[in-house]
Design an enzyme around this catalytic site. Structure first.
Site, mmCIF file in Angstrom:
data_model
loop_
_atom_site.group_PDB
_atom_site.id
_atom_site.type_symbol
_atom_site.label_atom_id
_atom_site.label_comp_id
_atom_site.label_asym_id
_atom_site.label_seq_id
_atom_site.Cartn_x
_atom_site.Cartn_y
_atom_site.Cartn_z
ATOM 1 N N HIS A 60 -45.448 -14.868 4.598
ATOM 2 C CA HIS A 60 -44.155 -15.135 3.974
ATOM 3 C C HIS A 60 -43.589 -16.381 4.638
ATOM 4 C CE1 HIS A 60 -43.299 -11.094 2.017
ATOM 5 N NE2 HIS A 60 -44.396 -10.826 2.717
ATOM 6 N N HIS B 190 -43.451 -13.026 -2.211
ATOM 7 C CA HIS B 190 -42.189 -13.601 -2.678
ATOM 8 C C HIS B 190 -42.455 -14.975 -3.269
ATOM 9 C CE1 HIS B 190 -40.111 -10.762 0.335
ATOM 10 N NE2 HIS B 190 -40.065 -10.252 -0.880
ATOM 11 N N GLU C 237 -44.017 -14.884 9.256
ATOM 12 C CA GLU C 237 -42.940 -15.657 8.618
ATOM 13 C C GLU C 237 -43.084 -17.092 9.100
ATOM 14 O OE1 GLU C 237 -40.767 -14.820 6.392
ATOM 15 O OE2 GLU C 237 -40.558 -12.626 6.449
ATOM 16 N N GLU D 48 -41.918 -18.668 -1.690
ATOM 17 C CA GLU D 48 -42.457 -18.911 -0.353
ATOM 18 C C GLU D 48 -43.853 -19.527 -0.440
ATOM 19 O OE1 GLU D 48 -41.903 -15.067 1.533
ATOM 20 O OE2 GLU D 48 -39.770 -15.091 1.035
#
Ligand code: CA
Ligand code: CA
Ligand code: CA
Ligand code: CA
Ligand code: ZN
Length: 745
Positions: free
Chosen positions: A303, A170, A373, A173
């Site tokens: 991410h 993404h 994450e 990010e």
């Protein structure tokens, strides 16, 4: 609660006057969110990455204006929390100093072009461990998707466990990229002088794809050159414009692709648009080909954000996997959780996603795939410049662990000497060493355990154990026997060193034992309450061969920012022989920072002297660990016998002992437990003068030892040296030989 309409209206005006401007993204909190409302939200195609349930029915998330408009049409109740995230993020990004880690031109983050330069730099500076950058394929707009390999002989495909890391699925990010650059910097810097890093590089092949989505990342650079761009997807043309253009690469993989509309969207303008078919996007399809061309054991896809360590499956909460695999996923994710605090859980726990990377990498290829994450909401998609390095650093230990477990990852689990801390002269006793291999492979070339002691009088049978195979994720015990025949060593502290060697890595453990049979005059076994000990510590239900022990924090971690103590009653030291203290201890304490210590007072607690035992480590000088002092930190891996020899001058004295556990302001662990705290003494043997080998008679064998030492063939133990130094002048020479001859005449 403040409603949103007025602000929203003002916002539209703002947008309409700036021709061609990107839609704004805002942080909002949805309130009174029902299950039905949540389901509609999931089906809307909104990206929930980073979304957080603040209460049972209140959710915080970052949405575009169009998505907010949709919320309004759908009659959600919500509140604006932060207006225009792109500007907000940009306002926290500063120009970094040139020699900072985060010295990229997007508020510290490296641009795509800067990243490519870095890959070339690694190769030119460290060609022995970094490969030339290699393109795994080209993006929609024709940019190269680069991969780099870190290993010894990087240009040769060797038979070593392979690990994959990816960043920037993404585009908004960048912390995913920065975390991988930090890892590469660290490996490059540490390799020459850090044996653990050298092991990981020499015995693994570490592949890094730092920018999977170069087009999206460059697009963000174009719309927000100093950082803060909110584009997420790739740049596939699909009839939508701005940050609504493109396909969500992390919904485009070919395992249960388009499983339903909860975990991905069929609407091209939505943030979770899954594409026209599985692997319809060159970025995912080239990564697929790359993965299929290699032999990865595990894969980490970074991410941001959410402080999460996610593992498959994402597409459905009822998806099943073999229990053996689930245990591996849980072990890895939970170990990482213990290192950086990220919540370990299956991906679908949060919200369903289909067509995600991990489902395919594991579900179709059997590779243990994770999604990290990084960071919290306050860090967000573009963490403040000052936060880039700390966020990368908190994932360093997890990344090194992740690399390690792709092969063998071996540690000492338990050491056990059958006779406790003591060794009867002339009797053998068994020492067992339990090793744990938490890795996913047996060590390449096997492993070796070696036993040795600086005291040549201590013999091991065997001295070396060869281990051909150590099964992945297993515990195995290995045994040797110890023997001391020399009575001169009674009451001497003898160090035992255990070395474990595998894949050119050497791990060592030390403990001490004392030849002789102690006479124990008193034992505190914790079986009948804390008294007469006193302090903060308690009686816990973990004991050494019993059901109770002295415990700083029973069944719980110790607290932060605290020094807790346990004081012994006044103890009278025996007035004969060599006085000693013995006990058993186990501990699990934050290494380098916190520790447990033992102190003794000979003046009724007025002053305390810190003790040093062989199982302690020297203070790191950081947090609670004072330089020049010793204490227990790290892990004991089970009960370890402890013995403390006291000065003979203390015979008959009244002394007091104090255990303490000192913790800094963060990271706490189970703590320290001891049991069977005993006071006793050992009687030295009465030996005839010149009995160097301590067998009770002075004869030829002793003469030979004396001569061998003088002629420098062998070196006598200190205790034997004292016995041989017949004129007591501190050296061994012809004068001692003359006296020896007289003795045996
Ligand atoms: Ca290699
Ligand atoms: Ca006990
Ligand atoms: Ca002898
Ligand atoms: Ca001498
Ligand atoms: Zn993401």
């Amino acid at each position: 609660m403040k409603r949103f309409f007025a602000i929203l209206a003002a916002m539209y005006l703002l947008v309409s006057v700036i021709d061609g401007a990107e839609p704004l993204y805002h942080t909002i909190e949805i309130d009174a969110l029902s299950l039905e409302g949540l389901t509609r939200l999931l089906e809307s195609g909104i990206a929930l990455e980073g979304a957080e349930m603040l209460t049972e029915n209140r959710m915080r998330l970052i949405l575009s204006e169009n998505e907010i408009r949709w919320l309004e049409d759908e009659k959600y109740v919500f509140e604006l929390i932060q207006y225009d995230m792109s500007s907000f993020y940009a306002s926290r990004l500063t120009t970094p100093a040139k020699d900072d880690f985060a010295s990229g031109s997007m508020g510290g983050n490296f641009t795509f072009a800067e990243t490519v330069d870095l890959l070339d730099q690694y190769r030119s500076d460290f060609p022995h461990i970094f490969s030339e950058k290699m393109s795994i394929g080209t993006s929609v707009e024709g940019r190269q998707i680069w991969a780099i390999k870190i290993s010894d002989n990087p240009d040769i495909d060797e038979n070593e466990p392979e690990i994959l890391f990816t960043g920037l699925h993404h585009a908004r990010e960048p912390q995913s990229l920065m975390t991988l650059i930090y890892l590469m910097d660290y490996i490059a810097a540490e390799y020459p002088h850090n044996s653990k890093i050298k092991h990981l590089v020499d015995y693994r092949e570490i592949w890094i794809v730092p920018v999977l989505n170069p087009d999206g990342y460059v697009y963000n650079q174009n719309i927000a050159p100093n950082g803060g761009g909110m584009h997420r997807k790739n740049r596939k043309s699909n009839g939508c414009t701005g940050t609504e253009m493109g396909t969500d690469l992390n919904r485009n993989y070919g395992y249960k692709w388009a499983f339903n509309n909860n975990g991905s969207s069929g609407n091209p303008c939505e943030q979770t648009y899954r594409g026209l078919s599985a692997f319809s996007e060159p970025e995912t399809d080239y990564l697929r080909q790359f993965i299929e061309s290699r032999n990865f054991v595990n894969a980490m896809n970074y991410h941001s954000y959410g402080n999460l360590m996610l593992y498959p499956f994402g597409y459905s909460s009822s998806a099943q996997m073999p229990l053996a695999d689930l245990e591996i996923f849980q072990m890895i994710a939970e170990t990482i959780e213990s290192m950086n605090g990220y919540t370990a859980q299956p991906s679908h726990n949060l919200y369903p996603t289909n067509g995600g990377s991990d489902d395919w990498i594991y579900g179709s290829k059997g590779i243990f795939a994770f999604t990290g994450e990084i960071g919290s909401y306050s860090d967000g998609f573009w963490p403040a410049t000052s936060r880039i390095e700390p966020l990368a650093e908190e994932n360093l230990e997890p990344n090194l662990y992740f690399i390690s477990i792709a092969g063998a990852n071996i540690a000492f689990k338990r050491l056990f000497l059958a006779s406790g801390s003591f060794l009867t002269i002339g009797d053998t006793t068994e020492l067992s060493v339990t090793l744990e291999n938490s890795g996913l492979d047996s060590p390449k070339g096997g492993a070796v355990i070696r036993f040795s002691s600086p005291h040549s009088e201590l013999a091991f049978f065997p001295e070396k154990i060869d281990i051909a195979y150590l099964a992945p994720r297993s515990e195995n015990s290995f045994k040797t026997k110890l023997l001391v025949n020399n009575q001169n060593l009674i009451g001497q502290e003898i160090i035992v060193e255990i070395l474990l060697e595998y894949e050119d890595l050497i791990l060592s453990r030390h403990f001490s034992l004392i030849p002789g049979e102690p006479i124990i005059v008193q034992t505190y076994d914790a079986e009948s309450g804390l008294s007469p000990w006193s302090g903060h510590w308690l009686i816990g239900n973990t004991g050494y061969n019993s059901s109770h022990g002295y415990d700083d924090s029973p069944n719980a971690n110790y607290q932060d920012s605290r020094i807790s103590v346990l004081n012994s009653p006044a103890i009278t030291i025996p007035d004969s022989g060599l006085p000693l203290i013995t006990f058993f201890a186990q501990w699990d304490i934050e290494e380098e920072k916190d520790w447990a210590q033992l102190a003794m007072s000979i003046d009724d607690g007025v002053s305390w002297q810190k003790m040093a035992l062989p199982s302690m480590t020297a203070g790191s000088g950081r947090a609670m660990q004072a330089l020049g002092e010793f204490g227990w930190s790290g892990k004991s891996y089970g009960w370890l016998p402890q013995v403390l020899l006291l000065d003979e001058a203390l015979q008959g004295a009244s002394v007091q002992f104090r255990f303490s556990l000192s913790s800094d302001r963060n990271i706490n662990s189970p703590g320290y437990i001891f049991d069977d705290f005993s006071i006793g003494w050992i009687e030295k043997a009465e030996l005839p003068p010149g009995d160097i080998n301590g067998d009770g008679i002075t004869d030829e064998a002793d003469y030979e030892l004396l001569m061998r030492h003088i002629l420098r063939f062998t070196k006598l133990d200190p205790a034997c040296f004292l016995m041989a130094d017949l004129n007591q002048d501190g050296r061994l020479n012809i004068l001692d030989i003359i006296i020896f001859k007289k003795i045996v005449e």
